[in-house]
Design a protein around this motif. Structure first.
Motif, PDB file in Angstrom:
ATOM      1  N   ALA A 108       0.858  -1.314   0.083  1.00 51.06           N
ATOM      2  CA  ALA A 108      -0.017   0.124   0.194  1.00 51.06           C
ATOM      3  C   ALA A 108       0.920   1.236   0.040  1.00 51.06           C
ATOM      4  O   ALA A 108       0.705   2.436  -0.739  1.00 51.06           O
ATOM      5  N   ARG A 109       2.039   1.099   0.635  1.00 55.49           N
ATOM      6  CA  ARG A 109       3.008   2.460   0.803  1.00 55.49           C
ATOM      7  C   ARG A 109       3.544   2.535  -0.492  1.00 55.49           C
ATOM      8  O   ARG A 109       3.616   3.577  -0.922  1.00 55.49           O
ATOM      9  N   ALA A 122      -1.297   4.561   3.558  1.00 53.58           N
ATOM     10  CA  ALA A 122      -1.172   3.036   3.476  1.00 53.58           C
ATOM     11  C   ALA A 122      -1.844   2.441   4.622  1.00 53.58           C
ATOM     12  O   ALA A 122      -2.260   1.421   4.667  1.00 53.58           O
TER      13      ALA A 122
END
Length: 186
Positions: A31-32, A41
């Protein structure tokens, strides 16, 4: 989500907690990498965990449970990006010294096609963004998050052989995008 949201001591809760503990580092890392924001994230992963919990009994019956959770995570990332667009916010761009540069350069070195003097970070980032979603995911999972082929196969609901093939294809595409070609010593 707080502990009080679930029945503490429930067997499903314990397996869910263990499942999340096993996969959360990869989820947050991915997600980051997609959102370029630590807080976003973590928010997306928490939203994904809520949905995974809501579907937990169905996910447990699946042949490869991590791939179902992965699909939910990808949907939440997509929803976050769509929300940014709808709110007129700029989409995530490359930070000054991104961590993925080292990882993708490592991938490129393994593919024997990128010299330090060829292309800048912007060109590398653009080449990575032009990959298909599946190829992009495999490169991020392998080289940025350092996951094994077995773990990647579980997330993507495929075989380890398919993961290796997809990595090879992705590296070929990166090489072509960066004006190089992969050497025979792969």
């Amino acid at each position: 989500m707080t502990e009080s949201d679930w029945v503490v001591g429930d067997r499903d809760r314990l397996t869910f907690d263990a499942f999340c503990d096993t996969h959360e580092k990869a989820w947050i890392g991915f997600a980051r990498a997609r959102l370029r924001d630590e807080a976003a994230a973590h928010t997306v992963v928490e939203l994904a965990k809520v949905r995974v919990w809501e579907e937990w009994t169905r996910i447990l019956r699946a042949k490869i449970p991590p791939s179902h959770a992965w699909a939910i995570l990808k949907e939440e990332i997509g929803a976050s990006l769509a929300g940014m667009m709808m709110n007129g916010e700029p989409l995530p761009t490359q930070p000054n010294v991104p961590g993925w540069v080292h990882s993708v350069r490592l991938a490129a070195e393994r593919a024997q096609h990128l010299m330090e003097t060829q292309g800048g970070n912007e060109q590398l980032y653009a080449a990575l963004r032009r990959l298909s979603e599946r190829r992009h995911d495999v490169i991020v999972l392998r080289y940025l998050l350092d996951l094994s082929d077995e773990q990647i196969a579980d997330y993507l609901g495929t075989t380890q052989a398919n993961v290796r093939s997809t990595v090879s294809q992705a590296l070929d595409r990166l090489a072509a995008s960066l004006g190089g070609r992969r050497g025979a010593g792969r």
